[in-house]
Write a protein that holds these residues in place. Structure first.
Motif, PDB file in Angstrom:
ATOM      1  N   LYS A  27       0.827  -1.201   0.000  1.00 42.33           N
ATOM      2  CA  LYS A  27       0.000   0.000   0.000  1.00 42.33           C
ATOM      3  C   LYS A  27       0.865   1.256   0.000  1.00 42.33           C
ATOM      4  O   LYS A  27       0.601   2.204  -0.712  1.00 42.33           O
ATOM      5  N   SER A  28       1.920   1.266   0.823  1.00 42.10           N
ATOM      6  CA  SER A  28       2.795   2.428   0.923  1.00 42.10           C
ATOM      7  C   SER A  28       4.234   1.971   1.108  1.00 42.10           C
ATOM      8  O   SER A  28       4.535   1.203   2.024  1.00 42.10           O
ATOM      9  N   PHE A  29       5.108   2.474   0.240  1.00 42.88           N
ATOM     10  CA  PHE A  29       6.532   2.191   0.399  1.00 42.88           C
ATOM     11  C   PHE A  29       7.098   3.007   1.560  1.00 42.88           C
ATOM     12  O   PHE A  29       7.849   2.498   2.376  1.00 42.88           O
ATOM     13  N   GLU A  30       6.725   4.269   1.636  1.00 40.46           N
ATOM     14  CA  GLU A  30       7.240   5.172   2.657  1.00 40.46           C
ATOM     15  C   GLU A  30       6.933   4.693   4.072  1.00 40.46           C
ATOM     16  O   GLU A  30       7.767   4.754   4.960  1.00 40.46           O
ATOM     17  N   PHE A  31       5.725   4.200   4.290  1.00 33.23           N
ATOM     18  CA  PHE A  31       5.326   3.754   5.619  1.00 33.23           C
ATOM     19  C   PHE A  31       5.457   2.243   5.802  1.00 33.23           C
ATOM     20  O   PHE A  31       5.021   1.699   6.820  1.00 33.23           O
ATOM     21  N   ARG A  32       6.027   1.573   4.810  1.00 33.34           N
ATOM     22  CA  ARG A  32       6.222   0.112   4.847  1.00 33.34           C
ATOM     23  C   ARG A  32       4.913  -0.619   5.114  1.00 33.34           C
ATOM     24  O   ARG A  32       4.872  -1.580   5.892  1.00 33.34           O
ATOM     25  N   THR A  33       3.853  -0.166   4.476  1.00 30.45           N
ATOM     26  CA  THR A  33       2.556  -0.782   4.667  1.00 30.45           C
ATOM     27  C   THR A  33       2.343  -1.849   3.614  1.00 30.45           C
ATOM     28  O   THR A  33       2.225  -1.540   2.425  1.00 30.45           O
ATOM     29  N   GLU A  34       2.339  -3.086   4.027  1.00 26.35           N
ATOM     30  CA  GLU A  34       2.090  -4.204   3.120  1.00 26.35           C
ATOM     31  C   GLU A  34       1.401  -5.307   3.896  1.00 26.35           C
ATOM     32  O   GLU A  34       1.489  -5.392   5.109  1.00 26.35           O
ATOM     33  N   ARG A  35       0.709  -6.116   3.134  1.00 27.24           N
ATOM     34  CA  ARG A  35       0.044  -7.280   3.716  1.00 27.24           C
ATOM     35  C   ARG A  35       0.231  -8.445   2.760  1.00 27.24           C
ATOM     36  O   ARG A  35       0.138  -8.270   1.545  1.00 27.24           O
ATOM     37  N   SER A  36       0.481  -9.599   3.315  1.00 30.86           N
ATOM     38  CA  SER A  36       0.726 -10.766   2.476  1.00 30.86           C
ATOM     39  C   SER A  36      -0.556 -11.542   2.228  1.00 30.86           C
ATOM     40  O   SER A  36      -1.316 -11.819   3.152  1.00 30.86           O
ATOM     41  N   LEU A  37      -0.754 -11.868   0.974  1.00 23.60           N
ATOM     42  CA  LEU A  37      -1.870 -12.699   0.530  1.00 23.60           C
ATOM     43  C   LEU A  37      -1.283 -14.044   0.119  1.00 23.60           C
ATOM     44  O   LEU A  37      -0.440 -14.095  -0.781  1.00 23.60           O
ATOM     45  N   LEU A  61     -10.837  -7.481  -2.979  1.00 22.89           N
ATOM     46  CA  LEU A  61     -12.213  -6.984  -3.032  1.00 22.89           C
ATOM     47  C   LEU A  61     -13.205  -7.850  -2.265  1.00 22.89           C
ATOM     48  O   LEU A  61     -14.245  -7.356  -1.832  1.00 22.89           O
ATOM     49  N   SER A  62     -12.902  -9.116  -2.073  1.00 23.20           N
ATOM     50  CA  SER A  62     -13.902 -10.019  -1.489  1.00 23.20           C
ATOM     51  C   SER A  62     -13.572 -10.532  -0.092  1.00 23.20           C
ATOM     52  O   SER A  62     -14.483 -10.900   0.646  1.00 23.20           O
ATOM     53  N   GLN A  63     -12.313 -10.568   0.284  1.00 17.81           N
ATOM     54  CA  GLN A  63     -11.961 -11.143   1.578  1.00 17.81           C
ATOM     55  C   GLN A  63     -11.976 -10.079   2.677  1.00 17.81           C
ATOM     56  O   GLN A  63     -11.631  -8.913   2.437  1.00 17.81           O
ATOM     57  N   PRO A  64     -12.361 -10.485   3.888  1.00 13.29           N
ATOM     58  CA  PRO A  64     -12.367  -9.526   4.997  1.00 13.29           C
ATOM     59  C   PRO A  64     -10.950  -9.084   5.357  1.00 13.29           C
ATOM     60  O   PRO A  64      -9.988  -9.816   5.146  1.00 13.29           O
ATOM     61  N   GLY A  65     -10.845  -7.877   5.871  1.00 12.58           N
ATOM     62  CA  GLY A  65      -9.554  -7.373   6.319  1.00 12.58           C
ATOM     63  C   GLY A  65      -8.756  -6.623   5.271  1.00 12.58           C
ATOM     64  O   GLY A  65      -7.699  -6.080   5.562  1.00 12.58           O
ATOM     65  N   TRP A  66      -9.246  -6.570   4.044  1.00 14.76           N
ATOM     66  CA  TRP A  66      -8.508  -5.923   2.961  1.00 14.76           C
ATOM     67  C   TRP A  66      -9.040  -4.534   2.613  1.00 14.76           C
ATOM     68  O   TRP A  66      -8.566  -3.906   1.675  1.00 14.76           O
ATOM     69  N   LYS A  67     -10.009  -4.036   3.360  1.00 11.79           N
ATOM     70  CA  LYS A  67     -10.633  -2.745   3.024  1.00 11.79           C
ATOM     71  C   LYS A  67      -9.612  -1.606   2.841  1.00 11.79           C
ATOM     72  O   LYS A  67      -9.729  -0.834   1.895  1.00 11.79           O
ATOM     73  N   PRO A  68      -8.583  -1.469   3.698  1.00 14.99           N
ATOM     74  CA  PRO A  68      -7.615  -0.380   3.508  1.00 14.99           C
ATOM     75  C   PRO A  68      -6.826  -0.474   2.186  1.00 14.99           C
ATOM     76  O   PRO A  68      -6.216   0.499   1.761  1.00 14.99           O
ATOM     77  N   TYR A  69      -6.856  -1.624   1.538  1.00 12.98           N
ATOM     78  CA  TYR A  69      -6.093  -1.828   0.307  1.00 12.98           C
ATOM     79  C   TYR A  69      -6.957  -1.676  -0.948  1.00 12.98           C
ATOM     80  O   TYR A  69      -6.453  -1.712  -2.060  1.00 12.98           O
ATOM     81  N   ARG A  70      -8.242  -1.518  -0.767  1.00 10.63           N
ATOM     82  CA  ARG A  70      -9.157  -1.485  -1.911  1.00 10.63           C
ATOM     83  C   ARG A  70      -9.043  -0.218  -2.737  1.00 10.63           C
ATOM     84  O   ARG A  70      -9.450  -0.191  -3.889  1.00 10.63           O
ATOM     85  N   ASN A  71      -8.493   0.852  -2.192  1.00  9.39           N
ATOM     86  CA  ASN A  71      -8.364   2.097  -2.941  1.00  9.39           C
ATOM     87  C   ASN A  71      -6.972   2.283  -3.551  1.00  9.39           C
ATOM     88  O   ASN A  71      -6.684   3.327  -4.122  1.00  9.39           O
ATOM     89  N   VAL A  72      -6.107   1.288  -3.424  1.00  4.11           N
ATOM     90  CA  VAL A  72      -4.755   1.378  -3.975  1.00  4.11           C
ATOM     91  C   VAL A  72      -4.789   0.939  -5.439  1.00  4.11           C
ATOM     92  O   VAL A  72      -5.354  -0.106  -5.769  1.00  4.11           O
ATOM     93  N   SER A  73      -4.190   1.734  -6.297  1.00 11.84           N
ATOM     94  CA  SER A  73      -4.132   1.403  -7.718  1.00 11.84           C
ATOM     95  C   SER A  73      -2.946   0.472  -7.966  1.00 11.84           C
ATOM     96  O   SER A  73      -1.819   0.918  -8.189  1.00 11.84           O
ATOM     97  N   LEU A  74      -3.195  -0.825  -7.902  1.00  7.45           N
ATOM     98  CA  LEU A  74      -2.149  -1.832  -8.094  1.00  7.45           C
ATOM     99  C   LEU A  74      -2.035  -2.152  -9.580  1.00  7.45           C
ATOM    100  O   LEU A  74      -3.033  -2.435 -10.231  1.00  7.45           O
ATOM    101  N   ASP A  75      -0.809  -2.112 -10.118  1.00  8.16           N
ATOM    102  CA  ASP A  75      -0.654  -2.360 -11.544  1.00  8.16           C
ATOM    103  C   ASP A  75       0.604  -3.138 -11.917  1.00  8.16           C
ATOM    104  O   ASP A  75       0.780  -3.519 -13.064  1.00  8.16           O
ATOM    105  N   THR A  76       1.500  -3.384 -10.958  1.00  9.65           N
ATOM    106  CA  THR A  76       2.792  -3.989 -11.290  1.00  9.65           C
ATOM    107  C   THR A  76       3.147  -5.080 -10.294  1.00  9.65           C
ATOM    108  O   THR A  76       2.933  -4.924  -9.093  1.00  9.65           O
ATOM    109  N   MET A  77       3.731  -6.158 -10.829  1.00  5.84           N
ATOM    110  CA  MET A  77       4.259  -7.228  -9.988  1.00  5.84           C
ATOM    111  C   MET A  77       5.760  -7.349 -10.223  1.00  5.84           C
ATOM    112  O   MET A  77       6.248  -7.115 -11.329  1.00  5.84           O
ATOM    113  N   LYS A  78       6.443  -7.724  -9.152  1.00  5.74           N
ATOM    114  CA  LYS A  78       7.887  -7.927  -9.223  1.00  5.74           C
ATOM    115  C   LYS A  78       8.251  -9.096  -8.321  1.00  5.74           C
ATOM    116  O   LYS A  78       7.747  -9.204  -7.191  1.00  5.74           O
ATOM    117  N   LEU A  79       9.116  -9.957  -8.812  1.00  4.09           N
ATOM    118  CA  LEU A  79       9.597 -11.072  -8.005  1.00  4.09           C
ATOM    119  C   LEU A  79      10.280 -10.526  -6.755  1.00  4.09           C
ATOM    120  O   LEU A  79      11.092  -9.602  -6.844  1.00  4.09           O
TER     121      LEU A  79
END
Length: 141
Positions: A27-37, A61-79
Motif C-alpha cells: 500500500k505504501s513504500f514510505e510507511f512500509r505498509t504491506e500485507r501478504s496474501l 475486493l472479497s476477503q475480509p480485512g482488505w478494506k484499507p487496500y481497496r483504494n490502492v491502484s495496483l498495476d505492477t508485480m515484481k519477483l
C-alpha cells in the motif's frame, strides 16, 4: 524420498500444478505498509501474470480485512524471492533487479521460473519509481 521427507526442499515439495504463492500487497513504500496474501493451489503451468494480478485483486475486493487496500491502484508485480533464495535487506521491496518486474501479463508463471513458495510484490508502479528516487521510510527518521 517423499514430499514429507525432511530432506525435500519446500520449493519442490509441491507440484507446479498446485503451488503456494505469497503476494505481498504494498500500500505504501514510505510507511512500509504491506500485507501478504497467500494463494494455495496455483497452477504455475496455466496461470499467467495477468491472472495472478486478477486473483489478488479479487481477494482484496472479497476477503475480509482488505478494506484499507481497496483504494490502492495496483498495476505492477515484481519477483521478491523464491524459496531458499536470498532476500533483500529492504523490508518492503527489493529495489535492485528491475529485470524482475513482470511486465508481460501473458507470460506463464512456470516460464518465469516460479515454483512453490515464490513471493512476489504487487504495487503501484508510479509509487515504486518515486520511492526508488528517495528510498527513505518514515521509520528511518
Amino acid at each position: 524420498m517423499s514430499a514429507d521427507s525432511p530432506d525435500v526442499l519446500t520449493n519442490v515439495a509441491r507440484p507446479t500444478t498446485s503451488a503456494t504463492l505469497t503476494v505481498r500487497i504494498i500500500k505504501s513504500f514510505e510507511f512500509r505498509t504491506e500485507r501478504s496474501l497467500v494463494l494455495h493451489g496455483v497452477n504455475l503451468k496455466t496461470t499467467t501474470v495477468g491472472l495472478l494480478k486478477q486473483l489478488a485483486r479479487d481477494a482484496i475486493l472479497s476477503q475480509p480485512g482488505w478494506k484499507p487496500y481497496r483504494n490502492v491502484s495496483l498495476d505492477t508485480m515484481k519477483l521478491y524471492t523464491k524459496a531458499h533464495g536470498s532476500k533483500t535487506s529492504n523490508l518492503i521491496i527489493n529495489l535492485d533487479h528491475d529485470e524482475w518486474i513482470l511486465d508481460d501479463d501473458t507470460k506463464l508463471l512456470a516460464d518465469l521460473g516460479f515454483e512453490n513458495e515464490t513471493e512476489v510484490s504487487y504495487f503501484n508502479r508510479d509509487a515504486y519509481e518515486q520511492f526508488k528516487l528517495d528510498p527513505q521510510t518514515s521509520w528511518d527518521c
